[in-house]
Design a protein around this motif. Sequence first.
Motif, PDB file in Angstrom:
ATOM      1  N   ALA A  82       0.820  -1.221   0.000  1.00 40.23           N
ATOM      2  CA  ALA A  82       0.000   0.000   0.000  1.00 40.23           C
ATOM      3  C   ALA A  82       0.847   1.261   0.000  1.00 40.23           C
ATOM      4  CB  ALA A  82      -0.920   0.006   1.218  1.00 40.23           C
ATOM      5  N   SER A  83       0.439   2.195  -0.836  1.00 41.85           N
ATOM      6  CA  SER A  83       1.016   3.532  -0.798  1.00 41.85           C
ATOM      7  C   SER A  83       0.312   4.284   0.318  1.00 41.85           C
ATOM      8  CB  SER A  83       0.763   4.268  -2.113  1.00 41.85           C
ATOM      9  OG  SER A  83       1.347   3.593  -3.184  1.00 41.85           O
ATOM     10  N   THR A  84       1.072   4.967   1.133  1.00 43.68           N
ATOM     11  CA  THR A  84       0.472   5.761   2.191  1.00 43.68           C
ATOM     12  C   THR A  84      -0.343   6.886   1.579  1.00 43.68           C
ATOM     13  OG1 THR A  84       2.522   5.367   3.404  1.00 43.68           O
ATOM     14  CG2 THR A  84       0.998   6.912   4.362  1.00 43.68           C
ATOM     15  N   ALA A  85      -1.498   7.133   2.142  1.00 42.41           N
ATOM     16  CA  ALA A  85      -2.321   8.252   1.673  1.00 42.41           C
ATOM     17  C   ALA A  85      -1.648   9.541   2.142  1.00 42.41           C
ATOM     18  CB  ALA A  85      -3.734   8.138   2.222  1.00 42.41           C
ATOM     19  N   THR A  86      -0.869  10.156   1.235  1.00 41.51           N
ATOM     20  CA  THR A  86      -0.121  11.360   1.606  1.00 41.51           C
ATOM     21  C   THR A  86      -1.019  12.578   1.715  1.00 41.51           C
ATOM     22  OG1 THR A  86       0.412  11.848  -0.695  1.00 41.51           O
ATOM     23  CG2 THR A  86       2.001  10.520   0.543  1.00 41.51           C
ATOM     24  N   ALA A  87      -2.206  12.484   1.117  1.00 43.29           N
ATOM     25  CA  ALA A  87      -3.168  13.587   1.184  1.00 43.29           C
ATOM     26  C   ALA A  87      -4.559  13.024   0.994  1.00 43.29           C
ATOM     27  CB  ALA A  87      -2.864  14.608   0.094  1.00 43.29           C
ATOM     28  N   THR A  88      -5.510  13.691   1.589  1.00 38.28           N
ATOM     29  CA  THR A  88      -6.914  13.351   1.401  1.00 38.28           C
ATOM     30  C   THR A  88      -7.689  14.645   1.211  1.00 38.28           C
ATOM     31  OG1 THR A  88      -7.441  13.454   3.767  1.00 38.28           O
ATOM     32  CG2 THR A  88      -6.746  11.307   2.898  1.00 38.28           C
ATOM     33  N   VAL A  89      -8.896  14.507   0.692  1.00 39.73           N
ATOM     34  CA  VAL A  89      -9.801  15.646   0.582  1.00 39.73           C
ATOM     35  C   VAL A  89     -11.119  15.266   1.234  1.00 39.73           C
ATOM     36  CG1 VAL A  89      -8.815  16.716  -1.477  1.00 39.73           C
ATOM     37  CG2 VAL A  89     -10.541  14.937  -1.732  1.00 39.73           C
ATOM     38  N   GLY A  90     -11.893  16.270   1.555  1.00 41.77           N
ATOM     39  CA  GLY A  90     -13.235  16.053   2.065  1.00 41.77           C
ATOM     40  C   GLY A  90     -14.236  16.169   0.931  1.00 41.77           C
ATOM     41  N   PRO A  91     -15.409  15.590   1.075  1.00 44.64           N
ATOM     42  CA  PRO A  91     -16.403  15.654   0.002  1.00 44.64           C
ATOM     43  C   PRO A  91     -16.870  17.076  -0.314  1.00 44.64           C
ATOM     44  CG  PRO A  91     -17.331  14.638   1.972  1.00 44.64           C
ATOM     45  CD  PRO A  91     -15.874  14.828   2.223  1.00 44.64           C
ATOM     46  N   ASP A  92     -16.766  17.981   0.641  1.00 43.53           N
ATOM     47  CA  ASP A  92     -17.192  19.358   0.401  1.00 43.53           C
ATOM     48  C   ASP A  92     -16.040  20.280   0.024  1.00 43.53           C
ATOM     49  OD1 ASP A  92     -19.964  18.963   0.767  1.00 43.53           O
ATOM     50  OD2 ASP A  92     -19.646  18.860   2.925  1.00 43.53           O
ATOM     51  N   ASP A  93     -14.840  19.709  -0.138  1.00 35.55           N
ATOM     52  CA  ASP A  93     -13.714  20.506  -0.619  1.00 35.55           C
ATOM     53  C   ASP A  93     -13.923  20.830  -2.099  1.00 35.55           C
ATOM     54  OD1 ASP A  93     -12.382  20.552   1.803  1.00 35.55           O
ATOM     55  OD2 ASP A  93     -11.103  18.843   1.335  1.00 35.55           O
ATOM     56  N   SER A  94     -13.280  21.895  -2.534  1.00 40.19           N
ATOM     57  CA  SER A  94     -13.420  22.321  -3.931  1.00 40.19           C
ATOM     58  C   SER A  94     -12.600  21.424  -4.856  1.00 40.19           C
ATOM     59  CB  SER A  94     -12.947  23.769  -4.087  1.00 40.19           C
ATOM     60  OG  SER A  94     -11.546  23.843  -3.949  1.00 40.19           O
ATOM     61  N   LEU A  95     -13.025  21.382  -6.110  1.00 37.80           N
ATOM     62  CA  LEU A  95     -12.253  20.648  -7.112  1.00 37.80           C
ATOM     63  C   LEU A  95     -10.872  21.274  -7.272  1.00 37.80           C
ATOM     64  CD1 LEU A  95     -14.910  19.944  -9.899  1.00 37.80           C
ATOM     65  CD2 LEU A  95     -14.290  18.567  -7.903  1.00 37.80           C
ATOM     66  N   ASP A  96     -10.797  22.592  -7.130  1.00 33.27           N
ATOM     67  CA  ASP A  96      -9.503  23.265  -7.235  1.00 33.27           C
ATOM     68  C   ASP A  96      -8.545  22.783  -6.147  1.00 33.27           C
ATOM     69  OD1 ASP A  96     -10.304  24.687  -9.468  1.00 33.27           O
ATOM     70  OD2 ASP A  96     -10.907  26.453  -8.316  1.00 33.27           O
ATOM     71  N   LYS A  97      -9.059  22.554  -4.945  1.00 35.30           N
ATOM     72  CA  LYS A  97      -8.208  22.030  -3.879  1.00 35.30           C
ATOM     73  C   LYS A  97      -7.703  20.640  -4.234  1.00 35.30           C
ATOM     74  CE  LYS A  97      -7.889  20.838   0.982  1.00 35.30           C
ATOM     75  NZ  LYS A  97      -8.548  20.807   2.298  1.00 35.30           N
ATOM     76  N   ALA A  98      -8.565  19.804  -4.788  1.00 39.07           N
ATOM     77  CA  ALA A  98      -8.150  18.461  -5.186  1.00 39.07           C
ATOM     78  C   ALA A  98      -7.056  18.531  -6.252  1.00 39.07           C
ATOM     79  CB  ALA A  98      -9.349  17.660  -5.686  1.00 39.07           C
ATOM     80  N   VAL A  99      -7.232  19.388  -7.237  1.00 35.66           N
ATOM     81  CA  VAL A  99      -6.224  19.563  -8.287  1.00 35.66           C
ATOM     82  C   VAL A  99      -4.902  20.025  -7.678  1.00 35.66           C
ATOM     83  CG1 VAL A  99      -5.573  20.961 -10.293  1.00 35.66           C
ATOM     84  CG2 VAL A  99      -7.884  19.990 -10.132  1.00 35.66           C
ATOM     85  N   ARG A 100      -4.983  21.016  -6.796  1.00 36.75           N
ATOM     86  CA  ARG A 100      -3.775  21.548  -6.155  1.00 36.75           C
ATOM     87  C   ARG A 100      -3.031  20.454  -5.379  1.00 36.75           C
ATOM     88  NH1 ARG A 100      -6.097  25.065  -3.397  1.00 36.75           N
ATOM     89  NH2 ARG A 100      -5.947  24.149  -1.339  1.00 36.75           N
ATOM     90  N   LEU A 101      -3.764  19.654  -4.599  1.00 39.85           N
ATOM     91  CA  LEU A 101      -3.129  18.573  -3.827  1.00 39.85           C
ATOM     92  C   LEU A 101      -2.495  17.525  -4.736  1.00 39.85           C
ATOM     93  CD1 LEU A 101      -5.653  18.007  -0.914  1.00 39.85           C
ATOM     94  CD2 LEU A 101      -3.255  18.703  -0.705  1.00 39.85           C
ATOM     95  N   MET A 102      -3.174  17.177  -5.814  1.00 39.11           N
ATOM     96  CA  MET A 102      -2.609  16.197  -6.749  1.00 39.11           C
ATOM     97  C   MET A 102      -1.316  16.712  -7.354  1.00 39.11           C
ATOM     98  SD  MET A 102      -5.828  14.592  -8.768  1.00 39.11           S
ATOM     99  CE  MET A 102      -6.975  13.490  -7.964  1.00 39.11           C
ATOM    100  N   ARG A 103      -1.296  17.977  -7.702  1.00 41.47           N
ATOM    101  CA  ARG A 103      -0.079  18.572  -8.263  1.00 41.47           C
ATOM    102  C   ARG A 103       1.043  18.597  -7.232  1.00 41.47           C
ATOM    103  NH1 ARG A 103      -2.858  23.459 -11.502  1.00 41.47           N
ATOM    104  NH2 ARG A 103      -2.896  22.460 -13.530  1.00 41.47           N
ATOM    105  N   GLU A 104       0.731  19.076  -6.030  1.00 41.38           N
ATOM    106  CA  GLU A 104       1.745  19.191  -4.977  1.00 41.38           C
ATOM    107  C   GLU A 104       2.328  17.836  -4.586  1.00 41.38           C
ATOM    108  OE1 GLU A 104      -0.259  21.152  -1.757  1.00 41.38           O
ATOM    109  OE2 GLU A 104      -0.239  23.100  -2.763  1.00 41.38           O
ATOM    110  N   ARG A 105       1.491  16.822  -4.522  1.00 38.49           N
ATOM    111  CA  ARG A 105       1.917  15.491  -4.057  1.00 38.49           C
ATOM    112  C   ARG A 105       2.251  14.531  -5.187  1.00 38.49           C
ATOM    113  NH1 ARG A 105       0.702  15.289   1.577  1.00 38.49           N
ATOM    114  NH2 ARG A 105       0.501  17.477   2.101  1.00 38.49           N
ATOM    115  N   SER A 106       2.057  14.967  -6.417  1.00 32.49           N
ATOM    116  CA  SER A 106       2.296  14.125  -7.596  1.00 32.49           C
ATOM    117  C   SER A 106       1.554  12.792  -7.487  1.00 32.49           C
ATOM    118  CB  SER A 106       3.793  13.883  -7.803  1.00 32.49           C
ATOM    119  OG  SER A 106       4.460  15.093  -8.025  1.00 32.49           O
TER     120      SER A 106
END
Length: 139
Positions: A74-98
């Motif tokens: 298993a890869s450690t979940a280095t980041a998570t989002v909440g269901p009410d978080d913005s799509l922009d936040k999800a994009v930002r986290l994916m970019r930051e954490r690759s």
Amino acid sequence: MATKVREIMTGSPTSVSPELDIVTVARAMRDEGIGTVLVAEGDDLIGLVTDRDLVVRGLAAGGDPTRATVGGLASTATATVGPDDSLDKAVRLMRERSVRRLPVVENGRPVGIVSIGDLAMEKDAESALADISAARPNT
């Protein structure tokens, strides 16, 4: 147009115990037509495993795949989002954490997964990634 993660996430994600062998997990992925499972102990998210992880970290390592556990891959979940978080936040986290996938957690419990493909289909429906993500799996 969707603005929150809950609007595009895959809900009710498949979760497996870290003690489960990789063959059983691979069969579950095949049977459910999915490429990612969350690894959890009860409601506690440990990480996630993709079909690629099973091959690269599991099968390619040799040994008996019926004895190798998914918790070891298993890869450690280095980041998570909440269901009410913005799509922009999800994009930002994916970019930051690759990363290409983010577990969606609500009240400390995994409730979904959002992928880079989900985001591409929502934010740039004309992109090649959106087309690929929307296509039926090659089985």
